[in-house]
Enzyme design. Sequence first.
Site, PDB file in Angstrom:
ATOM      1  N   GLU A  88       0.817  -1.209   0.000  1.00 31.69           N
ATOM      2  CA  GLU A  88       0.000   0.000   0.000  1.00 31.69           C
ATOM      3  C   GLU A  88       0.856   1.267   0.000  1.00 31.69           C
ATOM      4  OE1 GLU A  88      -4.007  -1.655   2.191  1.00 31.69           O
ATOM      5  OE2 GLU A  88      -2.463  -0.791   3.440  1.00 31.69           O
ATOM      6  N   CYS A 101       3.375   8.566   1.391  1.00 32.11           N
ATOM      7  CA  CYS A 101       3.915   7.626   2.373  1.00 32.11           C
ATOM      8  C   CYS A 101       4.129   6.298   1.647  1.00 32.11           C
ATOM      9  CB  CYS A 101       2.911   7.488   3.525  1.00 32.11           C
ATOM     10  SG  CYS A 101       3.383   6.257   4.756  1.00 32.11           S
ATOM     11  N   CYS A 108       6.576  -6.981   7.044  1.00 29.51           N
ATOM     12  CA  CYS A 108       7.685  -6.525   7.887  1.00 29.51           C
ATOM     13  C   CYS A 108       8.039  -7.650   8.857  1.00 29.51           C
ATOM     14  CB  CYS A 108       7.290  -5.277   8.678  1.00 29.51           C
ATOM     15  SG  CYS A 108       8.661  -4.619   9.679  1.00 29.51           S
ATOM     16  N   CYS A 112       6.452  -5.794  15.654  1.00 34.62           N
ATOM     17  CA  CYS A 112       5.846  -4.920  16.678  1.00 34.62           C
ATOM     18  C   CYS A 112       4.365  -5.306  16.776  1.00 34.62           C
ATOM     19  CB  CYS A 112       5.995  -3.453  16.290  1.00 34.62           C
ATOM     20  SG  CYS A 112       7.692  -2.996  15.880  1.00 34.62           S
ATOM     21  N   CYS A 115       1.256  -3.164  15.460  1.00 38.81           N
ATOM     22  CA  CYS A 115       1.298  -2.691  14.072  1.00 38.81           C
ATOM     23  C   CYS A 115       0.683  -3.732  13.140  1.00 38.81           C
ATOM     24  CB  CYS A 115       2.753  -2.412  13.689  1.00 38.81           C
ATOM     25  SG  CYS A 115       2.996  -2.162  11.923  1.00 38.81           S
ATOM     26  N   GLU A 159      10.230  -2.077   7.139  1.00 36.37           N
ATOM     27  CA  GLU A 159      11.263  -1.363   7.872  1.00 36.37           C
ATOM     28  C   GLU A 159      12.322  -0.895   6.870  1.00 36.37           C
ATOM     29  OE1 GLU A 159      12.116   0.049  10.676  1.00 36.37           O
ATOM     30  OE2 GLU A 159      14.142   0.303   9.873  1.00 36.37           O
ATOM     31  N   SER A 188      11.775   6.619   8.331  1.00 30.44           N
ATOM     32  CA  SER A 188      11.316   6.238   9.669  1.00 30.44           C
ATOM     33  C   SER A 188      11.819   4.837   9.978  1.00 30.44           C
ATOM     34  CB  SER A 188       9.786   6.270   9.723  1.00 30.44           C
ATOM     35  OG  SER A 188       9.326   5.802  10.971  1.00 30.44           O
ATOM     36  N   SER A 211      11.034   5.392  15.657  1.00 33.59           N
ATOM     37  CA  SER A 211       9.806   4.974  16.351  1.00 33.59           C
ATOM     38  C   SER A 211      10.183   4.474  17.734  1.00 33.59           C
ATOM     39  CB  SER A 211       9.110   3.886  15.532  1.00 33.59           C
ATOM     40  OG  SER A 211       8.788   4.398  14.262  1.00 33.59           O
ATOM     41  N   LEU A 212      10.156   5.377  18.688  1.00 35.13           N
ATOM     42  CA  LEU A 212      10.662   5.059  20.029  1.00 35.13           C
ATOM     43  C   LEU A 212       9.576   4.378  20.879  1.00 35.13           C
ATOM     44  CD1 LEU A 212      13.361   5.459  21.502  1.00 35.13           C
ATOM     45  CD2 LEU A 212      12.450   7.583  22.458  1.00 35.13           C
ATOM     46  N   HIS A 213       8.483   5.052  21.097  1.00 37.62           N
ATOM     47  CA  HIS A 213       7.292   4.521  21.794  1.00 37.62           C
ATOM     48  C   HIS A 213       7.490   4.218  23.277  1.00 37.62           C
ATOM     49  CE1 HIS A 213       5.714   4.431  17.834  1.00 37.62           C
ATOM     50  NE2 HIS A 213       6.268   3.303  17.469  1.00 37.62           N
ATOM     51  N   CYS A 332      -0.718   5.505   9.597  1.00 36.66           N
ATOM     52  CA  CYS A 332       0.468   4.693   9.839  1.00 36.66           C
ATOM     53  C   CYS A 332       0.105   3.535  10.748  1.00 36.66           C
ATOM     54  CB  CYS A 332       1.556   5.522  10.504  1.00 36.66           C
ATOM     55  SG  CYS A 332       2.310   6.665   9.369  1.00 36.66           S
TER      56      CYS A 332
HETATM   57  N1  SAH Z   1       9.046   0.350  10.152  1.00 32.79           N
HETATM   58  C1  SAH Z   1       9.189   1.752  10.290  1.00 32.79           C
HETATM   59  C2  SAH Z   1       8.305   2.548   9.341  1.00 32.79           C
HETATM   60  C3  SAH Z   1       6.912   2.037   9.129  1.00 32.79           C
HETATM   61  S1  SAH Z   1       5.835   2.099  10.526  1.00 32.79           S
HETATM   62  C4  SAH Z   1       8.983   2.186  11.726  1.00 32.79           C
HETATM   63  O1  SAH Z   1       8.549   1.369  12.517  1.00 32.79           O
HETATM   64  O2  SAH Z   1       9.306   3.327  12.017  1.00 32.79           O
HETATM   65  C5  SAH Z   1       5.401   3.841  10.552  1.00 32.79           C
HETATM   66  C6  SAH Z   1       5.016   4.369  11.916  1.00 32.79           C
HETATM   67  O3  SAH Z   1       3.720   3.883  12.301  1.00 32.79           O
HETATM   68  C7  SAH Z   1       5.951   3.962  13.029  1.00 32.79           C
HETATM   69  O4  SAH Z   1       6.228   5.064  13.860  1.00 32.79           O
HETATM   70  C8  SAH Z   1       5.135   2.929  13.757  1.00 32.79           C
HETATM   71  O5  SAH Z   1       5.574   2.729  15.068  1.00 32.79           O
HETATM   72  C9  SAH Z   1       3.765   3.518  13.651  1.00 32.79           C
HETATM   73  N2  SAH Z   1       2.684   2.593  13.955  1.00 32.79           N
HETATM   74  C10 SAH Z   1       2.620   1.279  13.699  1.00 32.79           C
HETATM   75  N3  SAH Z   1       1.450   0.770  14.121  1.00 32.79           N
HETATM   76  C11 SAH Z   1       0.744   1.786  14.643  1.00 32.79           C
HETATM   77  C12 SAH Z   1      -0.540   1.905  15.224  1.00 32.79           C
HETATM   78  N4  SAH Z   1      -1.342   0.848  15.343  1.00 32.79           N
HETATM   79  N5  SAH Z   1      -0.935   3.117  15.654  1.00 32.79           N
HETATM   80  C13 SAH Z   1      -0.128   4.202  15.522  1.00 32.79           C
HETATM   81  N6  SAH Z   1       1.088   4.163  14.967  1.00 32.79           N
HETATM   82  C14 SAH Z   1       1.531   2.962  14.535  1.00 32.79           C
HETATM   83 FE1  SF4 Z   2       7.608  -3.106  11.055  1.00 31.50          FE
HETATM   84 FE2  SF4 Z   2       7.476  -0.492  11.667  1.00 31.50          FE
HETATM   85 FE3  SF4 Z   2       5.325  -2.082  11.906  1.00 31.50          FE
HETATM   86 FE4  SF4 Z   2       7.351  -2.371  13.611  1.00 31.50          FE
HETATM   87  S1  SF4 Z   2       6.032  -0.567  13.383  1.00 31.50           S
HETATM   88  S2  SF4 Z   2       6.264  -4.044  12.579  1.00 31.50           S
HETATM   89  S3  SF4 Z   2       9.067  -1.967  12.277  1.00 31.50           S
HETATM   90  S4  SF4 Z   2       6.357  -1.577  10.011  1.00 31.50           S
END
Ligand code: SAH
Ligand code: SF4
Length: 353
Positions: A88, A101, A108, A112, A115, A159, A188, A211-213, A332
């Site tokens: 997508e 985007c 991936c 995580c 996600c 990623e 990212s 993407s720290l979180h 995202c």
């Molecule tokens: N893999 C990379 C880029 C793709 S994810 C990364 O993790 O940075 C893009 C962004 O969406 C990241 O910051 C990720 O943590 C965030 N993301 C993933 N799932 C999400 C969700 N359910 N709600 C909000 N943000 C999310």
């Molecule tokens: Fe992959 Fe980014 Fe999703 Fe983590 S948040 S599973 S690194 S796409």
Amino acid sequence: MTSLYDPTRDEIASLLDDEPRYRLDQLWRGLYGEFAEPADISTLPAALRTRIADVLPTALDEVRRSIGDGGDTVKFLWRLRNGDHPIETVLMLYRERATVCVSTQAGCAMGCGFCATGQAGFSRHLTVGEIVEQVVRCAREAKLRNRRVDNVVFMGMGEPLANEAAVWGAIERLHADVGLSARHLTVSTVGLVPGIRTLATRPLPVNLAVSLHAARDDLRNELVPINTRYPIGDLVEACREYLRVKRRRVTFEWALIDGVNDTDRDADELAGICGALSPAAHVNLIPLNPTPGWPTKGTPPARVRAFRDALEARGVNATVRQNRGTEIDAACGQLAAGQPVAVPSRRSTPNRG
Ligand code: SAH
Ligand code: SF4
């Protein structure tokens, strides 16, 4: 398999070495200046257009597009011709800019749990051409609306730094041929330390988003499993090095999860990390988007504002990211290519730590 947007200009030159030199210029301008399909590049003779379409087919077949935000957000679902995987891309038209985007992998492997892409697993890396074509196809759509794409964020499926070479190839093409400046390109990452270090050696100062979180290892290990390999201390060190070399701001992405990473303690820990970086990091807050495979909820709006205020009070620059396209699952972390997502039978909710 090579597709239309894979070859460099030199590689196309050798493909067309029986043609006059100006044909290469016409083709290149048609592809990257006008975002035309080869069949529509009218400066080229018909036979040459057919030859190019035969030798260099496009990589993406459009399966579906979903429109949100009154037409200002368009999510494209493509099928990769090579291997049949769904990916997508999201085009976001704001008043003052247009952002694409892009996905960098089909799926991936980082796992995580919150996600949607991570829940669906990994299929394969995308090529330079498959990444660039996503931007070109969106630019073509934007052009129909008299708009130009001016930002590209590598925040779709996958990623980027697990596929750094192809991502870098795409960045070079977007910079040199589409004309996007490095400050309008953002990679990212989930925090792959070797990838950040490689990116720091590359010649263009693109923006880095991490993407720290979570700002402590026990919680981050739960949310972002790769943290067990590249813990926060090493990650922050790699960010510091990136800042030193590129003089670009680093942004920390923070998906706010209700009662998990939105407490005063989290604000303290995050402020500690940001304050130790120079120039200080910026924080992008986004309430977690719900996904089928993860039991927790996003932080409610009042608490999101309170968390932002708590960061600001600690001297951290924080913005709440405008949530685009949630009604069409284009935000995202919701990009899952329309695949059904298996709901695990048992999953522990990360505790407050
Ligand atoms: N893999 C990379 C880029 C793709 S994810 C990364 O993790 O940075 C893009 C962004 O969406 C990241 O910051 C990720 O943590 C965030 N993301 C993933 N799932 C999400 C969700 N359910 N709600 C909000 N943000 C999310
Ligand atoms: Fe992959 Fe980014 Fe999703 Fe983590 S948040 S599973 S690194 S796409």
